[in-house]
Scaffold this motif. Structure first.
Motif, mmCIF file in Angstrom:
data_model
loop_
_atom_site.group_PDB
_atom_site.id
_atom_site.type_symbol
_atom_site.label_atom_id
_atom_site.label_comp_id
_atom_site.label_asym_id
_atom_site.label_seq_id
_atom_site.Cartn_x
_atom_site.Cartn_y
_atom_site.Cartn_z
ATOM 1 N N GLY A 272 0.779 -1.229 0.000
ATOM 2 C CA GLY A 272 0.000 0.000 0.000
ATOM 3 C C GLY A 272 0.809 1.277 0.000
ATOM 4 O O GLY A 272 0.250 2.370 -0.076
ATOM 5 N N PHE A 273 2.156 1.173 0.047
ATOM 6 C CA PHE A 273 3.031 2.341 0.128
ATOM 7 C C PHE A 273 3.673 2.671 -1.225
ATOM 8 O O PHE A 273 4.570 3.504 -1.316
ATOM 9 C CB PHE A 273 4.122 2.075 1.169
ATOM 10 N N GLU A 274 3.187 2.012 -2.287
ATOM 11 C CA GLU A 274 3.810 2.153 -3.606
ATOM 12 C C GLU A 274 3.801 3.596 -4.121
ATOM 13 O O GLU A 274 4.783 4.052 -4.723
ATOM 14 C CB GLU A 274 3.095 1.240 -4.614
ATOM 15 N N LYS A 275 2.721 4.312 -3.892
ATOM 16 C CA LYS A 275 2.643 5.685 -4.388
ATOM 17 C C LYS A 275 3.700 6.565 -3.743
ATOM 18 O O LYS A 275 4.296 7.436 -4.402
ATOM 19 C CB LYS A 275 1.242 6.250 -4.137
ATOM 20 N N GLU A 276 3.972 6.339 -2.468
ATOM 21 C CA GLU A 276 4.999 7.119 -1.770
ATOM 22 C C GLU A 276 6.392 6.798 -2.307
ATOM 23 O O GLU A 276 7.243 7.686 -2.416
ATOM 24 C CB GLU A 276 4.923 6.854 -0.263
ATOM 25 N N VAL A 277 6.625 5.541 -2.636
ATOM 26 C CA VAL A 277 7.913 5.169 -3.238
ATOM 27 C C VAL A 277 8.098 5.906 -4.561
ATOM 28 O O VAL A 277 9.173 6.459 -4.846
ATOM 29 C CB VAL A 277 8.005 3.646 -3.451
ATOM 30 N N LEU A 278 7.052 5.956 -5.375
ATOM 31 C CA LEU A 278 7.131 6.629 -6.663
ATOM 32 C C LEU A 278 7.318 8.135 -6.500
ATOM 33 O O LEU A 278 8.056 8.769 -7.272
ATOM 34 C CB LEU A 278 5.875 6.334 -7.488
ATOM 35 N N LYS A 279 6.667 8.732 -5.502
ATOM 36 C CA LYS A 279 6.849 10.168 -5.256
ATOM 37 C C LYS A 279 8.304 10.487 -4.908
ATOM 38 O O LYS A 279 8.798 11.573 -5.212
ATOM 39 C CB LYS A 279 5.928 10.626 -4.122
ATOM 40 N N GLY A 280 8.967 9.540 -4.266
ATOM 41 C CA GLY A 280 10.360 9.728 -3.905
ATOM 42 C C GLY A 280 11.330 9.340 -5.003
ATOM 43 O O GLY A 280 12.546 9.334 -4.787
ATOM 44 N N ALA A 281 10.795 9.019 -6.183
ATOM 45 C CA ALA A 281 11.638 8.586 -7.306
ATOM 46 C C ALA A 281 11.360 9.409 -8.567
ATOM 47 O O ALA A 281 11.714 8.998 -9.665
ATOM 48 C CB ALA A 281 11.400 7.104 -7.590
ATOM 49 N N HIS B 133 -3.380 3.344 -11.029
ATOM 50 C CA HIS B 133 -3.289 3.280 -12.491
ATOM 51 C C HIS B 133 -3.236 4.687 -13.090
ATOM 52 O O HIS B 133 -2.391 4.972 -13.960
ATOM 53 C CB HIS B 133 -4.490 2.516 -13.040
ATOM 54 N N ASP B 134 -4.094 5.586 -12.612
ATOM 55 C CA ASP B 134 -4.100 6.958 -13.125
ATOM 56 C C ASP B 134 -2.797 7.672 -12.779
ATOM 57 O O ASP B 134 -2.243 8.420 -13.604
ATOM 58 C CB ASP B 134 -5.294 7.729 -12.557
ATOM 59 N N PHE B 135 -2.302 7.454 -11.575
ATOM 60 C CA PHE B 135 -1.061 8.110 -11.138
ATOM 61 C C PHE B 135 0.125 7.666 -11.985
ATOM 62 O O PHE B 135 0.928 8.490 -12.439
ATOM 63 C CB PHE B 135 -0.807 7.789 -9.660
ATOM 64 N N VAL B 136 0.225 6.376 -12.229
ATOM 65 C CA VAL B 136 1.337 5.844 -13.013
ATOM 66 C C VAL B 136 1.260 6.333 -14.464
ATOM 67 O O VAL B 136 2.288 6.644 -15.087
ATOM 68 C CB VAL B 136 1.348 4.299 -12.936
ATOM 69 N N MET C 208 -3.453 -7.494 -7.234
ATOM 70 C CA MET C 208 -2.907 -7.958 -8.501
ATOM 71 C C MET C 208 -1.540 -7.331 -8.714
ATOM 72 O O MET C 208 -1.294 -6.190 -8.328
ATOM 73 C CB MET C 208 -3.858 -7.597 -9.641
ATOM 74 N N ASP C 209 -0.630 -8.111 -9.288
ATOM 75 C CA ASP C 209 0.689 -7.613 -9.658
ATOM 76 C C ASP C 209 0.622 -7.133 -11.104
ATOM 77 O O ASP C 209 0.303 -7.919 -12.005
ATOM 78 C CB ASP C 209 1.731 -8.721 -9.516
ATOM 79 N N LEU C 210 0.935 -5.849 -11.317
ATOM 80 C CA LEU C 210 0.767 -5.217 -12.619
ATOM 81 C C LEU C 210 2.112 -4.769 -13.187
ATOM 82 O O LEU C 210 2.961 -4.256 -12.446
ATOM 83 C CB LEU C 210 -0.172 -4.008 -12.505
ATOM 84 N N LEU C 211 2.265 -4.922 -14.491
ATOM 85 C CA LEU C 211 3.495 -4.548 -15.176
ATOM 86 C C LEU C 211 3.216 -3.367 -16.109
ATOM 87 O O LEU C 211 2.268 -3.404 -16.893
ATOM 88 C CB LEU C 211 4.025 -5.731 -15.972
ATOM 89 N N TYR C 212 4.044 -2.326 -15.990
ATOM 90 C CA TYR C 212 3.938 -1.127 -16.834
ATOM 91 C C TYR C 212 5.287 -0.872 -17.492
ATOM 92 O O TYR C 212 6.332 -1.281 -16.985
ATOM 93 C CB TYR C 212 3.564 0.102 -15.993
#
Length: 246
Positions: free
Chosen positions: A171-180, A210-213, A237-241
């Protein structure tokens, strides 16, 4: 009988992936990670760098070393006791570097929930829904753990293309992306777990992620794994982008 089916499925997954049955007994072996990476390889033939956020005991890193032997893998695990197991499980593999910290949108320390079921440990609190469906996740205690932004780690990590950022951080994936944000132009693929129901308090669900990515410049490739409830409801679900225009 259910256990027999699970063992049969595990054997099928390992054989289909080209791994020997002996690999099933190795420390850190994981059928789930093997299946996810087996599916990923249909879309990504080669990788140079893998950022493994939420490494746990090294299940993903060990499987990734099999599927992408030319990649250097950087595995991040914040829980000290789990990190020790990660180090032991991966010590024989020179292509895996390990870091006892979380990735997020800040650098310093992070309040973190260490769960009795280590896979459910997160910076977010386990929801009542998850506790009800998966009682083994009900017990946790709060600790303080180091956290870094991926953008602040360029002195430690060489981004050799193609680069995959894998996130299994509950559930912390969005925060990881914000820091990257500054690192994303060097990242070619994203692989992350997202929820369709609230597994953690305050986590962004599938639509939001999905919208954020997409706003970050990535496009959806395929689902490569999933978690179902006993009633066959898909929970996660594990999603690949992939980054657009690669």
């Amino acid at each position: 009988m259910n256990m027999l089916f699970k063992i049969t499925d595990a054997v099928k997954v390992f054989l289909a992936s080209g791994r020997s049955l002996g690999a099933l007994s190795e420390k850190g072996a994981s059928v789930a990670s093997t299946l996810i990476l087996h599916n990923c390889r249909h879309y990504i033939p080669v990788l140079g760098t893998i950022i493994d956020a939420g490494a746990n005991q090294g299940q993903f890193a060990i499987a990734a070393n099999h599927f992408y032997p030319g990649a250097h893998i950087h595995s991040f695990e914040p829980l000290p006791e789990v990190f020790s197991i990660l180090q032991r499980n991966t010590s024989r593999l020179n292509s895996i570097s390990t870091y006892n910290m979380a990735l997020g949108n800040s650098s310093g320390t992070l309040e973190f929930y260490s769960n009795a079921y280590s896979h459910a440990s997160s910076a977010l609190h386990v929801s009542a829904l998850q506790k009800n469906m998966l009682p083994k996740t009900a017990i946790s205690h709060q600790i303080e753990t180091p956290v870094q932004r991926l953008d602040d780690l360029h002195h430690k990590i060489l981004f050799t293309s193609p680069v995959l950022l894998k996130m299994d951080v509950q559930g912390f994936e969005k925060e990881v992306l914000k820091g990257a944000i500054n690192s994303l132009p060097q990242i070619d693929y994203l692989l992350f777990e997202t929820s369709f129901v609230q597994m953690y308090d305050g986590e962004p669900l599938f639509d939001e992620m999905h919208d954020f990515v997409k706003e970050l410049g990535f496009e959806f490739i395929a689902p490569v794994g999933f978690l179902q409830s006993e009633k066959l409801q898909i929970l996660q679900m594990d999603l690949l982008y992939k980054r657009k225009n690669i």
